[in-house]
Design an enzyme around this catalytic site. Sequence first.
Site, mmCIF file in Angstrom:
data_model
loop_
_atom_site.group_PDB
_atom_site.id
_atom_site.type_symbol
_atom_site.label_atom_id
_atom_site.label_comp_id
_atom_site.label_asym_id
_atom_site.label_seq_id
_atom_site.Cartn_x
_atom_site.Cartn_y
_atom_site.Cartn_z
ATOM 1 C CB THR A 73 -0.891 0.004 1.260
ATOM 2 O OG1 THR A 73 -1.513 1.290 1.384
ATOM 3 C CG2 THR A 73 -0.099 -0.245 2.525
ATOM 4 C CE1 TYR B 169 -4.033 -2.118 5.103
ATOM 5 C CE2 TYR B 169 -3.464 0.106 4.398
ATOM 6 C CZ TYR B 169 -3.827 -1.189 4.098
ATOM 7 O OH TYR B 169 -3.992 -1.560 2.787
HETATM 8 C C1 UD1 Z 1 -6.960 5.420 2.745
HETATM 9 C C2 UD1 Z 1 -5.895 5.159 3.761
HETATM 10 C C3 UD1 Z 1 -4.678 4.649 3.069
HETATM 11 C C4 UD1 Z 1 -5.010 3.396 2.287
HETATM 12 C C5 UD1 Z 1 -6.114 3.768 1.310
HETATM 13 C C6 UD1 Z 1 -6.577 2.573 0.508
HETATM 14 C C7 UD1 Z 1 -6.197 6.718 5.638
HETATM 15 C C8 UD1 Z 1 -5.659 7.898 6.338
HETATM 16 N N1 UD1 Z 1 -5.579 6.371 4.501
HETATM 17 O O1 UD1 Z 1 -6.505 6.414 1.853
HETATM 18 O O2 UD1 Z 1 -3.694 4.356 4.017
HETATM 19 O O3 UD1 Z 1 -3.888 2.956 1.590
HETATM 20 O O4 UD1 Z 1 -7.228 4.270 2.011
HETATM 21 O O5 UD1 Z 1 -7.196 1.643 1.323
HETATM 22 O O6 UD1 Z 1 -7.166 6.121 6.064
HETATM 23 N N2 UD1 Z 1 -12.650 12.133 1.948
HETATM 24 C C9 UD1 Z 1 -13.700 12.994 2.150
HETATM 25 N N3 UD1 Z 1 -14.903 12.482 2.549
HETATM 26 C C10 UD1 Z 1 -15.100 11.145 2.739
HETATM 27 C C11 UD1 Z 1 -14.016 10.262 2.529
HETATM 28 C C12 UD1 Z 1 -12.805 10.792 2.147
HETATM 29 O O7 UD1 Z 1 -13.573 14.214 1.982
HETATM 30 O O8 UD1 Z 1 -16.218 10.746 3.112
HETATM 31 C C13 UD1 Z 1 -11.372 12.667 1.477
HETATM 32 C C14 UD1 Z 1 -10.193 12.396 2.398
HETATM 33 O O9 UD1 Z 1 -10.063 13.409 3.345
HETATM 34 C C15 UD1 Z 1 -9.034 12.347 1.388
HETATM 35 C C16 UD1 Z 1 -9.678 11.767 0.124
HETATM 36 O O10 UD1 Z 1 -11.070 12.009 0.272
HETATM 37 O O11 UD1 Z 1 -8.580 13.643 1.077
HETATM 38 C C17 UD1 Z 1 -9.444 10.282 -0.047
HETATM 39 O O12 UD1 Z 1 -9.805 9.617 1.170
HETATM 40 P P1 UD1 Z 1 -10.044 8.016 1.247
HETATM 41 O O13 UD1 Z 1 -10.848 7.597 0.069
HETATM 42 O O14 UD1 Z 1 -10.564 7.721 2.609
HETATM 43 O O15 UD1 Z 1 -8.615 7.407 1.048
HETATM 44 P P2 UD1 Z 1 -7.212 7.789 1.742
HETATM 45 O O16 UD1 Z 1 -7.434 8.365 3.069
HETATM 46 O O17 UD1 Z 1 -6.423 8.597 0.759
#
Ligand code: UD1
Length: 329
Positions: free
Chosen positions: A119, A143
Site C-alpha cells: 500500500t 495498517y
Molecule cells: C486510505 C488510507 C490509506 C489506504 C487507502 C486505501 C487513511 C488515512 N488512509 O486512503 O492508508 O492505503 O485508504 O485503502 O485512512 N474524503 C472525504 N470524505 C469522505 C471520505 C474521504 O472528503 O467521506 C477525502 C479524504 O479526506 C481524502 C480523500 O477524500 O482527502 C481520499 O480519502 P479516502 O478515500 O478515505 O482514502 P485515503 O485516506 O487517501
Amino acid sequence: MGNKSILVTGGAGYIGSHTVRQLGEAGEQIVTLDNLSTGNRKAVLSGDFVQGDTGDGNLVGKILTDYDVDTVIHFAAHTVVPESVTNPLKYYWNNTCSTRNLLEQCQKHGVKNFIFSSTAAVYGFPESGYASEDTPTAPINPYGTSKLMTEWMLRDLSQASDLNYVALRYFNVAGCDPQCRIGQSTPNATLLIKVAAEAAVGKREKLFVFGTDYDTEDGTGVRDYIHVEDLADAHLKALDYLRDGGKSTILNVGYGHGYSVREVIDAVNRVNGKPLTVEEQPRRAGDPPMLISIADAIRNKLNWSPKHDDLDFIVKTALDWEHKLLQQK
Ligand code: UD1
C-alpha cells in the site's frame, strides 16, 4: 508443461475477486483461500474455493500440495486504517503474523513466485506529495506498518531462498467490474468514491468533505485514484514477470496524477446527472494534503499500461455497482 496452480488469499474480497476473475479469463488454475470475514463467496467467479485463514499452516500446506501451487497472490488482510489505530494487534496478527505463517509454508513447499498487495500507506506523508519506490517509507498507522513488515519479510526470505516476489504498493483503488458482475461491498465504507456513490444513490444523506483549507489548488485533498480493473491487471503482469525470471521488486501502482475531493464530487454529479448533498467538515486526522504516485517503474518493468485512466469511467462503474446493490435488497 503448463503452468502450475495459483493460490489467491483474500480472493473473495474487493481487489482479490477482480484479480481472480481476470486470472480465470486468462485460463489460469486458481484456488482461493478466504476466511470470509469481509469477503463474499459469490464474488469468487473462477477456480476452487477454500474457507480458512492464511495463518493456518496445516491448511495452507495441504492446499499448496493438493493443488501443486507455485505462485501465491496474497491479498488477505485487514484494511481499515482508523481501526488499525484503535486495535493495532488485530492488524499485526492478521497482516503480519499470519503472513509469516503463510511464507513459512511457501518456503516449505517450494513456492517460486509471490505477489503481495502492499500500500501507499507505507509512505506516510511524503513532503512533496509525490512518492516513488525509493521515497523513504514512514508509515503513520499500524495498517501501513503491518504491510511494510511483510515487505521486509519478503525481502529477507527472497534472499535466503528461491522465492521471488513483486510487492505492489496500491494508491487509491476505486470503481468496479465494468460488466457489474462483482464490485465493492465493504460495509461501513470510508473510501471517498465508494461513499460518494452511496450518497448518490440515496444510501447516505450526504457526503462530508474532510478539509477545505489544504495547500492544494481548491483546498481539498488530492489522491491518485486508480480503477480496480487496472490494478487487478497489474497482478497478472507481475505474474508474467516472475514466470519470465524477473527479479524481486517493489512497484507503485497508480496513474501518476491526482484529483481533488471537489473534482471527484464534480465527476459524480456529472455522471449521475444530479448534485450530491455535500457538507464541509474540518480535516480528518491523519490525512495528507496530497498523495500521488510516481509510477514509471511498473510501466517499464511489467509492461503495464492502464486502460481506465478516466475519472468519469471510474465513477460510472462505482455508481453502476451501487445501483445493482440497491436492486438486490
Ligand atoms: C486510505 C488510507 C490509506 C489506504 C487507502 C486505501 C487513511 C488515512 N488512509 O486512503 O492508508 O492505503 O485508504 O485503502 O485512512 N474524503 C472525504 N470524505 C469522505 C471520505 C474521504 O472528503 O467521506 C477525502 C479524504 O479526506 C481524502 C480523500 O477524500 O482527502 C481520499 O480519502 P479516502 O478515500 O478515505 O482514502 P485515503 O485516506 O487517501
